[in-house]
Design a protein around this motif. Structure first.
Motif, PDB file in Angstrom:
ATOM      1  N   GLY A   1      41.697  44.053  31.054  1.00  0.00           N
ATOM      2  CA  GLY A   1      42.140  41.962  30.033  1.00  0.00           C
ATOM      3  C   GLY A   1      42.281  41.676  31.207  1.00  0.00           C
ATOM      4  O   GLY A   1      42.460  41.949  32.070  1.00  0.00           O
ATOM      5  N   THR A   2      41.979  40.314  30.773  1.00  0.00           N
ATOM      6  CA  THR A   2      42.354  38.938  31.912  1.00  0.00           C
ATOM      7  C   THR A   2      42.141  37.792  31.560  1.00  0.00           C
ATOM      8  O   THR A   2      41.751  37.388  30.131  1.00  0.00           O
ATOM      9  N   GLN A   3      43.132  36.750  32.281  1.00  0.00           N
ATOM     10  CA  GLN A   3      43.140  35.640  31.686  1.00  0.00           C
ATOM     11  C   GLN A   3      42.625  34.186  32.536  1.00  0.00           C
ATOM     12  O   GLN A   3      41.943  33.618  32.095  1.00  0.00           O
ATOM     13  N   THR A   4      42.266  34.478  33.625  1.00  0.00           N
ATOM     14  CA  THR A   4      41.721  33.443  34.319  1.00  0.00           C
ATOM     15  C   THR A   4      40.616  34.437  34.985  1.00  0.00           C
ATOM     16  O   THR A   4      39.677  34.015  36.157  1.00  0.00           O
ATOM     17  N   GLY A   5      40.036  35.567  35.265  1.00  0.00           N
ATOM     18  CA  GLY A   5      38.912  36.388  35.141  1.00  0.00           C
ATOM     19  C   GLY A   5      38.779  37.331  36.486  1.00  0.00           C
ATOM     20  O   GLY A   5      38.639  37.769  36.958  1.00  0.00           O
ATOM     21  N   ASN A   6      40.265  37.144  36.963  1.00  0.00           N
ATOM     22  CA  ASN A   6      40.364  37.926  38.514  1.00  0.00           C
ATOM     23  C   ASN A   6      39.980  39.244  38.196  1.00  0.00           C
ATOM     24  O   ASN A   6      39.368  40.568  38.909  1.00  0.00           O
ATOM     25  N   THR A   7      41.022  39.874  36.961  1.00  0.00           N
ATOM     26  CA  THR A   7      40.926  41.415  36.667  1.00  0.00           C
ATOM     27  C   THR A   7      39.241  41.555  36.067  1.00  0.00           C
ATOM     28  O   THR A   7      39.353  42.651  36.404  1.00  0.00           O
ATOM     29  N   GLU A   8      38.738  40.692  35.751  1.00  0.00           N
ATOM     30  CA  GLU A   8      36.821  41.148  35.644  1.00  0.00           C
ATOM     31  C   GLU A   8      36.540  40.908  36.623  1.00  0.00           C
ATOM     32  O   GLU A   8      35.398  42.305  36.988  1.00  0.00           O
TER      33      GLU A   8
ATOM     34  N   PRO B   1      46.363  42.296  34.651  1.00  0.00           N
ATOM     35  CA  PRO B   1      47.130  41.633  35.511  1.00  0.00           C
ATOM     36  C   PRO B   1      48.423  41.398  34.520  1.00  0.00           C
ATOM     37  O   PRO B   1      48.302  41.545  32.988  1.00  0.00           O
ATOM     38  N   THR B   2      49.591  40.732  35.344  1.00  0.00           N
ATOM     39  CA  THR B   2      51.348  40.441  34.769  1.00  0.00           C
ATOM     40  C   THR B   2      51.463  39.034  34.528  1.00  0.00           C
ATOM     41  O   THR B   2      50.142  38.570  35.754  1.00  0.00           O
ATOM     42  N   TRP B   3      51.263  38.828  33.632  1.00  0.00           N
ATOM     43  CA  TRP B   3      51.591  37.508  32.560  1.00  0.00           C
ATOM     44  C   TRP B   3      53.039  37.116  32.398  1.00  0.00           C
ATOM     45  O   TRP B   3      53.636  38.284  32.192  1.00  0.00           O
TER      46      TRP B   3
HETATM   47  C1  LIG Z   1      52.769  31.622  35.013  1.00  0.00           C
HETATM   48  C2  LIG Z   1      52.497  33.286  35.591  1.00  0.00           C
HETATM   49  C3  LIG Z   1      53.425  34.542  35.809  1.00  0.00           C
HETATM   50  C4  LIG Z   1      52.699  35.113  36.463  1.00  0.00           C
HETATM   51  N1  LIG Z   1      53.581  36.223  35.854  1.00  0.00           N
HETATM   52  C5  LIG Z   1      53.340  37.400  37.194  1.00  0.00           C
HETATM   53  C6  LIG Z   1      54.167  38.748  36.968  1.00  0.00           C
HETATM   54  O1  LIG Z   1      55.003  38.312  36.712  1.00  0.00           O
HETATM   55  N2  LIG Z   1      53.712  39.147  37.648  1.00  0.00           N
HETATM   56  C7  LIG Z   1      53.210  39.584  38.625  1.00  0.00           C
HETATM   57  O2  LIG Z   1      53.057  40.657  39.530  1.00  0.00           O
HETATM   58  N3  LIG Z   1      52.129  38.666  38.775  1.00  0.00           N
HETATM   59  C8  LIG Z   1      52.536  37.785  38.273  1.00  0.00           C
HETATM   60  N4  LIG Z   1      51.471  36.302  37.643  1.00  0.00           N
HETATM   61  C9  LIG Z   1      49.792  36.870  38.608  1.00  0.00           C
HETATM   62  C10 LIG Z   1      48.882  36.704  37.858  1.00  0.00           C
HETATM   63  O3  LIG Z   1      49.071  38.146  37.376  1.00  0.00           O
HETATM   64  C11 LIG Z   1      47.530  36.830  39.350  1.00  0.00           C
HETATM   65  O4  LIG Z   1      47.174  35.078  38.883  1.00  0.00           O
HETATM   66  C12 LIG Z   1      46.147  37.511  38.382  1.00  0.00           C
HETATM   67  O5  LIG Z   1      45.291  36.986  39.217  1.00  0.00           O
HETATM   68  C13 LIG Z   1      45.808  37.119  36.906  1.00  0.00           C
HETATM   69  O6  LIG Z   1      44.596  37.807  36.572  1.00  0.00           O
HETATM   70  P1  LIG Z   1      43.888  37.190  35.672  1.00  0.00           P
HETATM   71  O7  LIG Z   1      42.689  36.346  36.262  1.00  0.00           O
HETATM   72  O8  LIG Z   1      43.214  38.206  35.253  1.00  0.00           O
HETATM   73  O9  LIG Z   1      44.374  37.104  34.561  1.00  0.00           O
HETATM   74  C14 LIG Z   1      51.555  35.078  37.358  1.00  0.00           C
HETATM   75  C15 LIG Z   1      51.125  34.186  37.254  1.00  0.00           C
HETATM   76  C16 LIG Z   1      51.312  32.956  36.493  1.00  0.00           C
HETATM   77  C17 LIG Z   1      50.421  31.468  36.759  1.00  0.00           C
END
Ligand SMILES: Cc1cc2nc3c(=O)[nH]c(=O)nc-3n(C[C@H](O)[C@H](O)[C@H](O)COP(=O)(O)O)c2cc1C
Length: 170
Positions: free
Chosen positions: A10-17, A56-58
């Motif tokens: 899964g990915t929100q902003t593309g990094n994990t993809e 990713p963790t969000w």
């Molecule tokens: C609002 C927000 C909350 C986040 N919470 C966490 C977290 O709890 N733990 C962590 O390791 N990274 C956290 N991150 C960092 C994201 O995991 C990181 O930006 C990641 O590259 C996103 O991957 P994606 O593009 O695949 O979604 C958070 C980022 C944001 C913007």
């Protein structure tokens, strides 16, 4: 290599993809098939004995939202006999108390359902306080920080994929 690997992410902003694509390319050939988790259903998992799970963790220690939606469905999948590797992306400085929690949450559930975890990863070279992804002093899988440690990402992926080729028996 005759065995096939299903990589669910899964990915929100593309990094994990992007990382998922790099992992696929590092295995080479057509060994790894990518499955965005929002498109998958429980039967998709039945096609594989070798799995890679990426999230990713969000939102401070939470699963990425597509994984959040799929999470109850994991209870319908039998992971017995499957080898399962995990990778995550996170921000160890911004979220030092929740670094990589998502893969810890997924590994806990999937190993309870019979999956055997492979691909443990050292915590050396990271700087964080707490993580649900650490068991017995190691991450349950490849921990990436593509924001703060982007220069280390390629090498980490190469090393981890080489480790997985052995642990998957490829
Ligand atoms: C609002 C927000 C909350 C986040 N919470 C966490 C977290 O709890 N733990 C962590 O390791 N990274 C956290 N991150 C960092 C994201 O995991 C990181 O930006 C990641 O590259 C996103 O991957 P994606 O593009 O695949 O979604 C958070 C980022 C944001 C913007």
């Amino acid at each position: 290599m005759s065995k096939k690997i299903g990589l669910f992410f899964g990915t929100q902003t593309g990094n994990t993809e992007s990382v998922a694509e790099q992992i696929r390319d590092e295995f080479g050939g057509d060994v790894v098939t990518l499955h965005p988790i929002y498109e998958a259903d429980t039967s998709t998992f039945d096609e594989y004995e070798l799995l890679i799970i990426g999230s990713p963790t969000w939102d401070i220690g939470q699963l990425q939202s597509d994984w959040e939606s799929f999470f109850p469905d994991l209870d319908e999948i039998d992971f017995n006999g499957k080898l399962v590797a995990y990778f995550g992306d996170g921000d160890q400085y911004g979220y030092a108390d929740n670094f990589q929690d998502a893969i810890g949450i997924l590994e806990e559930k999937i190993s309870q359902r019979g999956g055997k975890t492979v691909g443990y990863w050292s915590t050396d070279g990271y700087d964080f306080n707490e993580s649900r992804a650490v068991r017995n002093g190691k991450f349950v899988g490849l921990a990436l920080d593509t924001g703060s440690q982007s220069d280390l990402t390629d090498e980490r992926i190469k090393t981890w994929v080489a480790q997985l080729k052995t642990e998957f028996g490829l």
